[in-house]
Design an enzyme around this catalytic site. Structure first.
Site, PDB file in Angstrom:
ATOM      1  N   ARG A  41       0.817  -1.194   0.000  1.00  0.00           N
ATOM      2  CA  ARG A  41       0.000   0.000   0.000  1.00  0.00           C
ATOM      3  C   ARG A  41       0.854   1.247   0.000  1.00  0.00           C
ATOM      4  O   ARG A  41       1.930   1.268   0.606  1.00  0.00           O
ATOM      5  CB  ARG A  41      -0.854   0.059   1.272  1.00  0.00           C
ATOM      6  CG  ARG A  41      -2.059  -0.824   1.241  1.00  0.00           C
ATOM      7  CD  ARG A  41      -2.698  -0.917   2.603  1.00  0.00           C
ATOM      8  NE  ARG A  41      -3.229   0.373   3.053  1.00  0.00           N
ATOM      9  CZ  ARG A  41      -4.298   0.952   2.542  1.00  0.00           C
ATOM     10  NH1 ARG A  41      -4.950   0.369   1.562  1.00  0.00           N
ATOM     11  NH2 ARG A  41      -4.725   2.097   3.010  1.00  0.00           N
ATOM     12  N   SER A  78       7.746  -5.275   6.571  1.00  0.00           N
ATOM     13  CA  SER A  78       7.314  -6.196   7.632  1.00  0.00           C
ATOM     14  C   SER A  78       7.952  -7.577   7.544  1.00  0.00           C
ATOM     15  O   SER A  78       7.272  -8.590   7.295  1.00  0.00           O
ATOM     16  CB  SER A  78       5.809  -6.282   7.613  1.00  0.00           C
ATOM     17  OG  SER A  78       5.301  -4.981   7.680  1.00  0.00           O
ATOM     18  N   ASP A 135       5.697  -3.445  10.687  1.00  0.00           N
ATOM     19  CA  ASP A 135       4.259  -3.100  10.773  1.00  0.00           C
ATOM     20  C   ASP A 135       3.750  -3.054  12.216  1.00  0.00           C
ATOM     21  O   ASP A 135       2.859  -2.270  12.552  1.00  0.00           O
ATOM     22  CB  ASP A 135       3.391  -4.037   9.910  1.00  0.00           C
ATOM     23  CG  ASP A 135       3.676  -5.509  10.114  1.00  0.00           C
ATOM     24  OD1 ASP A 135       4.572  -5.845  10.911  1.00  0.00           O
ATOM     25  OD2 ASP A 135       2.998  -6.338   9.465  1.00  0.00           O
TER      26      ASP A 135
HETATM   27  C1  BGC Z   1       7.390 -10.903   9.876  1.00  0.00           C
HETATM   28  C2  BGC Z   1       7.214  -9.734  10.806  1.00  0.00           C
HETATM   29  C3  BGC Z   1       5.886  -9.063  10.575  1.00  0.00           C
HETATM   30  C4  BGC Z   1       4.765 -10.089  10.615  1.00  0.00           C
HETATM   31  C5  BGC Z   1       3.404  -9.483  10.362  1.00  0.00           C
HETATM   32  C6  BGC Z   1       6.197 -11.840   9.934  1.00  0.00           C
HETATM   33  O1  BGC Z   1       6.320 -12.842   8.974  1.00  0.00           O
HETATM   34  O2  BGC Z   1       8.546 -11.626  10.189  1.00  0.00           O
HETATM   35  O3  BGC Z   1       8.258  -8.804  10.642  1.00  0.00           O
HETATM   36  O4  BGC Z   1       5.683  -8.084  11.547  1.00  0.00           O
HETATM   37  O5  BGC Z   1       4.994 -11.107   9.674  1.00  0.00           O
HETATM   38  O6  BGC Z   1       3.347  -8.865   9.127  1.00  0.00           O
END
Ligand code: BGC
Length: 462
Positions: free
Chosen positions: A83, A146, A200
């Protein structure tokens, strides 16, 4: 969990065959106890290297103070879509979303090279700023990335490993802000300056803490799962940033990796193991693989195929498509569990859409039962995690900011989680789950705005 009898005769066997998907209170408490130990191993400098839960310090510390002004971009990358968001901050408009767009991220790009990925993102960013006619301005950007990253500053985050099915080559070990900034420069048609990279969970926490100072946990239950929380610097041996008056910092736990050294084997099932073996990050993110949206549908599919082969469901049906991986999407769990127990109309429609023929009403009830087991197990696993953090923070009242499609779309996830957290937290403590819709994107823009203000203040001082 109490086992309710839902079917007659053969179904008793079906319940037995699925019983390993049911977690007892004792199991859940054990998950919480082990998780706390593992977080402590992660926080400790000496043991961090061997920890499953890495507890990365983030460099996000300052909240907006109202003096931020201008337009800010956020880029949110971490799931099946990404996004772009444009927000405006100013005196009259404390926070106003200007525009936002979601861009699909096809499998082909998620599994290509870093260069292809970042070129594609830069192209979408350029299209976005041109569409909203802000391409002539210098736009500060907050980048929500993320995936597990070792941060070396607010604008420097090196990817440790990919999760959630991403496999782009040439990114692990590299600074993702740098890769994105280079892709933007290469185009030479827009003026975007990356001011912050964050996870995130951090974005979600920040965008809620902005309005709710009791907010101490940021939680994502979407394609993946993770949580961050506010920790005292004194408990955070890994912290090497500056200390300010608050003496607190946000820890990105990366709890999705819980269980990677074997501590969840007492509850993992053969369905979990079989699923894991087909993923590109086999043996990794085992807690996440029992909880998040990328995996729940596939677990249900595997259970159904197993039951069908045992002659316990779809006895007179053809279910060829169900034999194919990933045909049962997690959103179907939400749709199937939405209506009241006695209304199986959605389940019937979904089974038809999956090309399953000649199934019975009882088959529908069984499918729904399996979905409920898998969702409930996931909700209880997250509850164990959240309760562990609430107990660790140990403040009278803790607000948990939550985002993620699974949490938002599932009809019962929130309730199941809340109920279980209540049972697991220390007497006298209270909590609140606060939905932070699109928090991760807005949080990134806010963090970028604060960084931009601080830069300006610094320039004015010099
Ligand atoms: C990632 C995290 C992320 C989470 C939610 C996981 O697979 O390692 O960094 O915060 O997914 O998106």
């Amino acid at each position: 969990m109490e086992s309710v009898k839902v079917f007659e005769d053969a179904a008793a066997t079906l319940e037995e065959k699925c019983s390993n998907l049911i977690l007892s209170n004792k199991d859940i408490k054990r998950v919480s106890t082990i998780l706390l130990k593992e977080i402590e191993i992660g926080l400790c400098k000496e043991t961090n290297k061997i920890a499953d839960i890495k507890c990365y310090p983030t460099y996000v510390r300052n909240l907006p103070n109202g003096k931020e002004k201008g337009k800010f971009l956020a880029l949110d990358l971490g799931g099946t879509n990404f996004r772009v968001l444009l927000i405006q901050l100013g005196e009259a408009t404390p926070e106003k979303e200007f525009a936002s767009r979601e861009f699909p991220l096809p499998d082909l790009i998620r599994n290509s090279s870093g260069e292809v990925l970042f070129d594609h993102i830069a192209e979408c960013l350029a299209l976005f700023v041109k569409e909203f006619k802000v391409d002539k301005e210098i736009l500060p950007l907050g980048f929500t990335f993320s995936f597990p990253c070792r941060q070396e500053g607010l604008t420097k985050a090196k990817l440790v490993q990919w999760t959630k099915g991403f496999t782009c080559s040439g990114v692990v070990g590299h600074d993702v802000a740098d890769l994105l900034q280079k892709a933007i420069h290469k185009r030479d048609d827009v003026n975007i300056k990356i001011m912050a990279v964050l996870n995130d969970t951090t974005g979600t926490l920040m965008s809620s803490a902005y309005k709710q100072p009791d907010c101490k946990i940021g939680l994502i239950i979407g394609t993946g799962t993770n949580a961050c929380y506010v920790e005292k610097v004194e408990n955070m041996e890994l912290w090497d940033g500056e200390s300010d008056n608050s003496n607190q910092c946000i820890v990105n736990t990366e709890w999705g990796a819980f269980g990677d050294s074997g501590s969840l084997e007492f509850i993992r099932t053969n369905f979990d193991r079989a699923l894991d073996s087909t993923t590109p990050n086999c043996g990794k993110q085992l807690y996440e693989k029992m909880i998040s949206g990328k995996y729940l549908g596939e677990i249900v599919r595997r259970v159904l195929v197993y039951l069908a082969k045992e002659g316990l469901i779809f006895n007179n049906s053809s279910y060829v498509r169900l034999l194919e991986a990933d045909t049962f999407k997690t959103k179907l769990l939400s749709e199937i569990e939405e209506k009241p127990e006695n209304d199986l109309s959605d389940c019937k429609r979904i089974l038809e859409e999956l090309g399953i023929t000649n199934f019975s009403q009882e088959d529908c009830a069984k499918v729904r039962y399996v979905c409920q087991l898998v969702s409930k197990r996931a909700a209880f696993m997250v509850a164990a995690g959240v309760a562990t953090l609430i107990n660790k923070i140990n403040e009278k009242h803790t607000v948990v900011a939550v985002d993620g499609t699974l949490y938002r779309k599932h009809p019962h996830f929130r309730h199941l989680m809340a109920q279980k957290i209540k049972q697991l937290i220390r007497p006298g403590l209270t909590f609140e789950l606060m939905l932070s819709e699109d928090g991760s994107g807005r949080g990134a823009a806010l963090v970028a705005a604060v960084a931009d203000r601080m830069d300006r203040e610094e320039t004015n001082r010099n």
